[in-house]
Design an enzyme around this catalytic site. Structure first.
Site, PDB file in Angstrom:
ATOM      1  N   GLN A 281       0.809  -1.217   0.000  1.00  0.00           N
ATOM      2  CA  GLN A 281       0.000   0.000   0.000  1.00  0.00           C
ATOM      3  C   GLN A 281       0.843   1.269   0.000  1.00  0.00           C
ATOM      4  O   GLN A 281       0.480   2.254  -0.650  1.00  0.00           O
ATOM      5  CB  GLN A 281      -0.922   0.010   1.226  1.00  0.00           C
ATOM      6  CG  GLN A 281      -1.846   1.217   1.281  1.00  0.00           C
ATOM      7  CD  GLN A 281      -2.909   1.046   2.338  1.00  0.00           C
ATOM      8  OE1 GLN A 281      -3.932   0.401   2.124  1.00  0.00           O
ATOM      9  NE2 GLN A 281      -2.671   1.632   3.511  1.00  0.00           N
TER      10      GLN A 281
ATOM     11  N   GLU B  17      -3.352  10.117  -0.505  1.00  0.00           N
ATOM     12  CA  GLU B  17      -2.362  10.715   0.390  1.00  0.00           C
ATOM     13  C   GLU B  17      -1.277  11.467  -0.374  1.00  0.00           C
ATOM     14  O   GLU B  17      -0.243  11.812   0.182  1.00  0.00           O
ATOM     15  CB  GLU B  17      -1.755   9.627   1.277  1.00  0.00           C
ATOM     16  CG  GLU B  17      -2.790   8.969   2.174  1.00  0.00           C
ATOM     17  CD  GLU B  17      -2.211   7.883   3.072  1.00  0.00           C
ATOM     18  OE1 GLU B  17      -0.973   7.756   3.112  1.00  0.00           O
ATOM     19  OE2 GLU B  17      -2.992   7.181   3.727  1.00  0.00           O
TER      20      GLU B  17
ATOM     21  N   LYS C 219      -3.671   5.823  16.093  1.00  0.00           N
ATOM     22  CA  LYS C 219      -4.668   6.618  15.387  1.00  0.00           C
ATOM     23  C   LYS C 219      -5.842   6.837  16.334  1.00  0.00           C
ATOM     24  O   LYS C 219      -6.600   5.897  16.601  1.00  0.00           O
ATOM     25  CB  LYS C 219      -5.141   5.894  14.125  1.00  0.00           C
ATOM     26  CG  LYS C 219      -4.057   5.697  13.073  1.00  0.00           C
ATOM     27  CD  LYS C 219      -4.563   4.845  11.919  1.00  0.00           C
ATOM     28  CE  LYS C 219      -3.515   4.685  10.827  1.00  0.00           C
ATOM     29  NZ  LYS C 219      -3.950   3.742   9.772  1.00  0.00           N
TER      30      LYS C 219
ATOM     31  N   SER D 139      -6.137   8.328   5.561  1.00  0.00           N
ATOM     32  CA  SER D 139      -6.205   8.602   4.123  1.00  0.00           C
ATOM     33  C   SER D 139      -7.095   9.805   3.816  1.00  0.00           C
ATOM     34  O   SER D 139      -6.768  10.651   2.979  1.00  0.00           O
ATOM     35  CB  SER D 139      -6.739   7.386   3.376  1.00  0.00           C
ATOM     36  OG  SER D 139      -5.902   6.273   3.558  1.00  0.00           O
TER      37      SER D 139
ATOM     38  N   LYS E 219       3.587   9.858  11.130  1.00  0.00           N
ATOM     39  CA  LYS E 219       3.318   9.402   9.761  1.00  0.00           C
ATOM     40  C   LYS E 219       2.342  10.386   9.134  1.00  0.00           C
ATOM     41  O   LYS E 219       1.168  10.460   9.520  1.00  0.00           O
ATOM     42  CB  LYS E 219       2.741   7.987   9.793  1.00  0.00           C
ATOM     43  CG  LYS E 219       2.662   7.325   8.431  1.00  0.00           C
ATOM     44  CD  LYS E 219       2.120   5.908   8.564  1.00  0.00           C
ATOM     45  CE  LYS E 219       2.042   5.244   7.194  1.00  0.00           C
ATOM     46  NZ  LYS E 219       1.298   3.964   7.270  1.00  0.00           N
TER      47      LYS E 219
END
Length: 383
Positions: A144, A188, A310, A340, A361
């Site tokens: 990915q 992204e 997250k 995303s 990230k």
């Protein structure tokens, strides 16, 4: 702290999809929090609701948030859990719960006259950027994300500058090797091409050396896994073949970070790969989903050396912080991550700095600059 008013509204993400925003007003002013969401999601994340449906639920307890005097974010989050009454925020929606949680945290910081990162910690720290430079579209049968991050960080700005320069050079090399490549990008803003995993890694290997960067991967193996096999566009691998394939690539290209190399229930394969490659950060995202119980299982099995964090996977900042603290207690590297479908809320930068995360990230281009530029501003304040 007393709340004078709370508003909700629908706003849009970087993919032009609707999400919700909560605005809290106190005597000191107003603050807002909008919630991103993922394209690749784990089955154990809390449940998000359509904004309009979440707002109907919100109307049932809005007044209670205004009537009370609030002393901490923990108190707010405990209230939200009591109101919802489920393990996964399926009644209220984890997205609504998190928007309220973040908005209240910002309001507490405003009450004290400090930045959000300062409210979170007296010893803030700038993380290393972990940036997605080449990626895929949904469900394409390949890795990915192909990532870059600094070997050594002089400062955040310097690291981002190097990754940005590498990002543009990668595009030119992709164009040279893939004639169909026309500088297309995914959600992204990572480059999208038709090259194989190995071809992309060869490009990154050469360019990363020039800029003193490490290579990372987000395999997102859930997207590849079906009927006990990992399905790539040019091969089908069983669990052991997947392990051997990844180990070979990691050694060949000196990959230092690998996220979700196996499907979300395969703790054993995570553990085996981490044992074979002790100098590589094997990281859990869908494996852990910012869930404390799953983190403790991974710790017991020595399944990972790094964890993705997250907040919208778990629904409140208090639970996010508990997860973070448990990971640090066991000397795991922490990676505060975007989603995303992002918003223009820069809270992620404050969370990463305030908690002292090892990595952030965040991508490298497009709307991701909202977070990048906020890190740069925070770094200036700390210097």
């Amino acid at each position: 702290m007393k709340v004078e008013d709370i508003k909700t509204r629908i706003v849009f993400t970087s993919s032009s999809k609707p999400t919700l925003e909560v605005e809290v007003k106190t005597i000191k002013g107003s603050v807002k929090a909008s919630i991103p969401f993922g394209t690749s999601t784990g089955n154990f994340e809390v449940k998000n609701l359509e904004p309009k449906l979440a707002f109907k639920t919100f109307s049932q307890f809005k007044d209670a948030l205004k009537w009370q005097e609030w002393s901490s974010i923990k108190e707010v989050d405990e209230f939200l859990k009591r109101v919802d009454g489920t393990e996964d925020f399926s009644r209220m929606g984890g997205n609504l719960a998190l928007a309220i949680s973040i908005a209240f945290l910002k309001a507490f910081a405003l009450e004290e006259g400090v930045e959000v990162f300062e409210y979170l910690s007296k010893k803030p720290r700038i993380p290393l950027p972990l940036c997605n430079v080449v990626g895929t579209w949904e469900k394409k049968k390949t890795f990915q994300e192909f990532l870059l991050f600094p070997k050594h960080q002089k400062n955040f700005f310097d690291s981002i500058e190097k990754i940005s320069q590498a990002y543009h050079e990668i595009a030119l090399e992709l164009k040279r090797k893939d004639k169909s490549f026309n500088f297309g990008r995914n959600w992204e803003s990572a480059w999208v091409c038709n090259l194989t995993n190995e071809d992309i890694l060869e490009i990154l290997e050469e360019i990363s050396k020039k800029y003193d960067l490490f290579i990372g991967l987000d395999v997102a193996a859930n997207n590849l896994y079906e009927i006990e096999h990992y399905h790539y566009f040019d091969k089908k691998l069983n669990r052991m073949e997947q392990l051997n394939y990844l180990e070979e690539l990691i050694k060949k290209f000196k990959i230092k970070y690998v996220e979700d190399p196996f499907e979300e229930n395969d703790f054993v394969s995570f553990s085996t790969l981490q044992a074979r490659l002790p100098n590589t950060l094997i990281c859990g995202d869908d494996l852990l989903v910012t869930n404390l119980k799953r983190l403790r299982a991974a710790i017991d099995l020595k399944a990972v050396r790094a964890v993705i964090i997250k907040p919208n996977q778990v629904g409140t900042l208090s639970d996010t912080i508990k997860f973070f603290e448990e990971a640090k207690k066991h000397e795991l590297k922490t990676v505060i991550s975007h989603r995303s479908n992002e918003t223009d809320d820069n809270f992620l930068a404050h969370l990463a700095v305030g908690l002292g995360s090892d990595f952030a990230k965040i991508g490298i281009s497009g709307e991701r600059i909202v977070k990048i530029n906020e890190f740069i501003r925070i770094e200036e304040k700390l210097s």
